[in-house]
Scaffold this motif. Structure first.
Motif, PDB file in Angstrom:
ATOM      1  N   GLU A  50       0.827  -1.217   0.000  1.00  5.29           N
ATOM      2  CA  GLU A  50       0.000   0.000   0.000  1.00  5.29           C
ATOM      3  C   GLU A  50       0.857   1.261   0.000  1.00  5.29           C
ATOM      4  O   GLU A  50       0.596   2.206  -0.748  1.00  5.29           O
ATOM      5  CB  GLU A  50      -0.921   0.012   1.227  1.00  5.29           C
ATOM      6  CG  GLU A  50      -2.266  -0.644   0.938  1.00  5.29           C
ATOM      7  CD  GLU A  50      -3.100  -0.813   2.207  1.00  5.29           C
ATOM      8  OE1 GLU A  50      -3.901  -1.757   2.232  1.00  5.29           O
ATOM      9  OE2 GLU A  50      -2.932  -0.014   3.155  1.00  5.29           O
ATOM     10  N   VAL A  51       1.896   1.255   0.828  1.00  2.00           N
ATOM     11  CA  VAL A  51       2.783   2.423   0.889  1.00  2.00           C
ATOM     12  C   VAL A  51       3.376   2.695  -0.490  1.00  2.00           C
ATOM     13  O   VAL A  51       3.322   3.817  -1.000  1.00  2.00           O
ATOM     14  CB  VAL A  51       3.912   2.203   1.933  1.00  2.00           C
ATOM     15  CG1 VAL A  51       4.980   3.296   1.798  1.00  2.00           C
ATOM     16  CG2 VAL A  51       3.352   2.176   3.348  1.00  2.00           C
ATOM     17  N   VAL A  52       3.915   1.639  -1.115  1.00  4.56           N
ATOM     18  CA  VAL A  52       4.578   1.811  -2.408  1.00  4.56           C
ATOM     19  C   VAL A  52       3.583   2.247  -3.486  1.00  4.56           C
ATOM     20  O   VAL A  52       3.847   3.145  -4.278  1.00  4.56           O
ATOM     21  CB  VAL A  52       5.300   0.510  -2.821  1.00  4.56           C
ATOM     22  CG1 VAL A  52       5.827   0.614  -4.245  1.00  4.56           C
ATOM     23  CG2 VAL A  52       6.443   0.226  -1.854  1.00  4.56           C
ATOM     24  N   GLU A  53       2.408   1.605  -3.478  1.00  5.64           N
ATOM     25  CA  GLU A  53       1.417   1.942  -4.517  1.00  5.64           C
ATOM     26  C   GLU A  53       0.888   3.362  -4.371  1.00  5.64           C
ATOM     27  O   GLU A  53       0.447   3.963  -5.342  1.00  5.64           O
ATOM     28  CB  GLU A  53       0.265   0.944  -4.472  1.00  5.64           C
ATOM     29  CG  GLU A  53       0.774  -0.460  -4.782  1.00  5.64           C
ATOM     30  CD  GLU A  53      -0.153  -1.233  -5.684  1.00  5.64           C
ATOM     31  OE1 GLU A  53      -1.342  -1.323  -5.334  1.00  5.64           O
ATOM     32  OE2 GLU A  53       0.322  -1.738  -6.722  1.00  5.64           O
ATOM     33  N   ASN A  54       0.951   3.891  -3.153  1.00  4.32           N
ATOM     34  CA  ASN A  54       0.521   5.271  -2.956  1.00  4.32           C
ATOM     35  C   ASN A  54       1.663   6.261  -3.131  1.00  4.32           C
ATOM     36  O   ASN A  54       1.588   7.402  -2.688  1.00  4.32           O
ATOM     37  CB  ASN A  54      -0.109   5.445  -1.568  1.00  4.32           C
ATOM     38  CG  ASN A  54      -1.452   4.727  -1.496  1.00  4.32           C
ATOM     39  OD1 ASN A  54      -2.182   4.663  -2.478  1.00  4.32           O
ATOM     40  ND2 ASN A  54      -1.749   4.165  -0.338  1.00  4.32           N
ATOM     41  N   GLY A  55       2.741   5.759  -3.739  1.00  8.86           N
ATOM     42  CA  GLY A  55       3.866   6.645  -4.053  1.00  8.86           C
ATOM     43  C   GLY A  55       4.811   6.882  -2.890  1.00  8.86           C
ATOM     44  O   GLY A  55       5.712   7.723  -2.968  1.00  8.86           O
ATOM     45  N   GLY A  56       4.630   6.156  -1.793  1.00 11.54           N
ATOM     46  CA  GLY A  56       5.498   6.347  -0.632  1.00 11.54           C
ATOM     47  C   GLY A  56       6.752   5.501  -0.702  1.00 11.54           C
ATOM     48  O   GLY A  56       6.989   4.787  -1.680  1.00 11.54           O
ATOM     49  N   LYS A  57       7.574   5.611   0.340  1.00  9.81           N
ATOM     50  CA  LYS A  57       8.824   4.855   0.421  1.00  9.81           C
ATOM     51  C   LYS A  57       8.839   4.057   1.711  1.00  9.81           C
ATOM     52  O   LYS A  57       8.401   4.551   2.761  1.00  9.81           O
ATOM     53  CB  LYS A  57      10.016   5.834   0.434  1.00  9.81           C
ATOM     54  CG  LYS A  57      10.717   5.921  -0.909  1.00  9.81           C
ATOM     55  CD  LYS A  57      11.982   6.733  -0.785  1.00  9.81           C
ATOM     56  CE  LYS A  57      13.113   5.900  -1.353  1.00  9.81           C
ATOM     57  NZ  LYS A  57      14.326   6.512  -1.602  1.00  9.81           N
ATOM     58  N   ILE A  58       9.354   2.830   1.642  1.00  9.78           N
ATOM     59  CA  ILE A  58       9.483   2.028   2.854  1.00  9.78           C
ATOM     60  C   ILE A  58      10.722   2.506   3.611  1.00  9.78           C
ATOM     61  O   ILE A  58      11.775   2.678   2.999  1.00  9.78           O
ATOM     62  CB  ILE A  58       9.665   0.532   2.514  1.00  9.78           C
ATOM     63  CG1 ILE A  58       8.561   0.046   1.574  1.00  9.78           C
ATOM     64  CG2 ILE A  58       9.742  -0.323   3.770  1.00  9.78           C
ATOM     65  CD1 ILE A  58       7.193   0.002   2.185  1.00  9.78           C
ATOM     66  N   VAL A  59      10.572   2.740   4.906  1.00  8.06           N
ATOM     67  CA  VAL A  59      11.762   3.106   5.672  1.00  8.06           C
ATOM     68  C   VAL A  59      12.236   1.890   6.456  1.00  8.06           C
ATOM     69  O   VAL A  59      11.442   1.073   6.890  1.00  8.06           O
ATOM     70  CB  VAL A  59      11.491   4.268   6.663  1.00  8.06           C
ATOM     71  CG1 VAL A  59      11.433   5.579   5.937  1.00  8.06           C
ATOM     72  CG2 VAL A  59      10.221   4.028   7.456  1.00  8.06           C
ATOM     73  N   GLN A  60      13.550   1.803   6.608  1.00  8.44           N
ATOM     74  CA  GLN A  60      14.088   0.697   7.397  1.00  8.44           C
ATOM     75  C   GLN A  60      13.826   0.982   8.868  1.00  8.44           C
ATOM     76  O   GLN A  60      14.256   1.999   9.400  1.00  8.44           O
ATOM     77  CB  GLN A  60      15.590   0.561   7.131  1.00  8.44           C
ATOM     78  CG  GLN A  60      16.165  -0.617   7.898  1.00  8.44           C
ATOM     79  CD  GLN A  60      17.510  -1.057   7.356  1.00  8.44           C
ATOM     80  OE1 GLN A  60      17.873  -0.730   6.232  1.00  8.44           O
ATOM     81  NE2 GLN A  60      18.240  -1.800   8.172  1.00  8.44           N
ATOM     82  N   GLU A  61      13.107   0.086   9.496  1.00 10.61           N
ATOM     83  CA  GLU A  61      12.737   0.334  10.888  1.00 10.61           C
ATOM     84  C   GLU A  61      12.376  -0.969  11.581  1.00 10.61           C
ATOM     85  O   GLU A  61      12.217  -2.011  10.951  1.00 10.61           O
ATOM     86  CB  GLU A  61      11.523   1.290  10.939  1.00 10.61           C
ATOM     87  CG  GLU A  61      10.300   0.688  10.276  1.00 10.61           C
ATOM     88  CD  GLU A  61       9.108   1.633  10.215  1.00 10.61           C
ATOM     89  OE1 GLU A  61       9.147   2.677  10.883  1.00 10.61           O
ATOM     90  OE2 GLU A  61       8.145   1.296   9.518  1.00 10.61           O
TER      91      GLU A  61
END
Ligand SMILES: [Zn+2]
Length: 491
Positions: A238-249
């Motif tokens: 969902e994050v990626v499809e909404n144009g976001g970036k995954i953060v390492q956490e």
């Protein structure tokens, strides 16, 4: 766009040694807080750790069982971080020269075999435990229990070979089965002696590079592992499809809500400032000792499963269930041995004796044990009693339905099956005269059904079987009843 998940698991297994990794304190679970501690595990200045040889032996066992390469020389290292449950301010672990590496185990998911690589298995010590005030009086306070500080662990790190939540659960289960078979870990997830962290990332299908991963912590059951990973995969897509970036956490799994929540940004190895533990010599493990340990390995779950299929001719599914625990596998084998040792079985048996026993163990026995949350070694139905009961079915003394009731009664009371059958008057009725009488009563009482049946409504046959069974309180021999009923109904 299609995505696939890339999952790697880090498992901490508490080793079943009676004393801690570097001191003589007891490892027993459930003692009063801070009663199993000494200057060494409390990290007092001037103390020195001494390695527990049993812990090394257990780690070597696990390495052998998972096809890992064992390094003759390995190094303990200090992993530095600061937290109230870590009195020394560092944890003794292993870093770039671990005891063992490069192994694998095979798992089966929906009938397909898959090999999951193991990057490394290294030794380390556990930290203590923080208890956050749960009573009203203690609210707002936190307490430290250091009984667990210094307990020996192995950390098993998998390769990022896992693609789905189901595979992760199968891998975990397989690893736990091996640990329990080896008797080096009790595998208890609730008590924290078998813990799992999962690294999860996603990437477009077909892409080689890994995506940015999140580490999921705090997952303490197989069901939660499945849920946490499924949720996390969905969240990242969902994050990626909404144009976001995954953060390492690092994310925590909230089992009440079924979601993962961000806890902190992920530490890198350099955050821990690893360096070789100056108080311990390099760990040297020679080939002779490894060979000696190899000689003590029991038959492992995967081998046992294959042997059960080969030797007993039972389906692979049955073999998997029966070999999941060593005690259960022993129970099964003893029952089959006893059953087959008593000579030929009754007539009219279509399935093999080993499958008959398998059906009883997987069906009635496991059902009752599960209801009670009881272990097979505490089961009141011994293999002798089970076999006696199966023999009674073979001999036509009781029908299968009654036998299941008797089984439950044996389970509850520990009594002999024949005593229960006699005491309750459950003996199967096979006498043709008696059964014909019942059939005639049933036919006379249901003229409409009889007419319909004779007019071609053949489904009504089971209606008559049911009525006759009811009239005999379920004790009629089904074969005899069926035969006579067919004759009487004229079809
Ligand atoms: Zn101690």
């Amino acid at each position: 766009m299609k995505y696939e998940a890339v999952i790697g698991l880090e498992i901490h297994a508490q080793l079943l040694t009676s004393s801690k990794a570097f001191c003589g304190c007891s490892t027993k679970f459930g003692a009063e807080a801070n009663t199993q501690v000494c200057p060494v595990c409390l990290g007092m200045p001037g103390t020195l750790p001494v390695l527990n040889k049993k812990a090394v032996e257990f780690a070597v066992k696990m390495a052998l069982a998972t096809h890992c390469k064992i390094n003759n020389k390995s190094i303990f290292a200090r992993k530095n971080y600061f937290y109230p449950d870590l009195p020394k301010g560092y944890q003794i672990s292993q870093y770039n020269e671990p005891l063992t590496q490069k192994g694998y185990i095979d798992i089966e998911v929906t009938g397909e075999k898959k090999r999951i690589g193991i990057t490394r298995i290294h030794m380390e010590e556990d930290a203590g435990k923080l208890l956050h005030g749960e009573t009203l009086e203690d609210e707002g306070f936190s307490f430290v229990d250091l009984n667990r500080a210094g307990v020996p662990l192995i950390e098993i790190v998998s390769e990022p070979d896992i693609r789905t939540a189901e595979e992760a659960v199968e891998y975990l289960k397989a690893l736990r089965d091996i640990l329990v078979y080896l008797e080096i870990c009790d595998g208890n997830m609730e008590e924290g002696s078998f813990r799992c962290d999962a690294n999860v990332s996603i990437r477009p299908k077909g892409q080689k590079e890994f995506g940015t991963k999140a580490e999921l912590k705090n997952i303490n059951s197989f069901r939660f592992v499945q849920k946490a990973i499924e949720y996390e995969i969905k969240r990242q897509i969902e994050v990626v499809e909404n144009g976001g970036k995954i953060v390492q956490e690092t994310r925590l799994f909230d089992s009440d809500k079924g979601i993962t929540v961000s806890m902190r940004s992920k530490e890198e190895a350099h955050d821990y400032r690893y360096f070789p533990e100056p108080d311990l010599l390099p760990l040297m493990v020679d080939e002779a000792w490894i060979e000696e340990i190899k000689g003590t390995l029991p038959e492992l779950p995967a081998e046992k499963r294959e042997r059960f299929v080969r030797e007993y001719g039972i389906p692979s599914y049955d073999a998997g269930v029966l070999t999941a625990a060593r005690e259960l596998a022993n129970y099964y084998e003893e029952s089959v041995r006893k059953y087959e040792g008593q000579g030929a079985r009754g007539k009219g048996q279509e399935i093999s004796s080993s499958k008959v026993v398998s059906n009883w163990v997987m069906g009635e026995l496991l059902r009752l044990l599960k209801e009670d949350n009881r272990d097979v070694k505490d089961c009141p139905v011994s293999p002798e009693k089970l076999v006696k009961l199966i023999r009674m079915v073979d001999a036509g003394a009781v029908n299968l339905k009654t036998a299941k009731e008797v089984f439950e009664e044996v389970y509850k009371t520990g009594k002999e099956p024949d005593a229960i059958v006699k005491g309750k008057g459950l003996v199967q009725v096979s006498d043709e005269g008696t059964i014909i009488k019942v059939i005639d009563e049933v036919i006379n009482a249901n003229p409409k059904e009889l007419a319909d049946y004779r007019a071609g409504k053949e489904k009504l046959f089971s209606f008559f079987v049911g009525q006759a069974m009811k009239a005999t309180k379920g004790q009629a021999n089904p074969q005899v009843l069926n035969k006579l009923l067919k004759e009487r109904l004229g079809k």
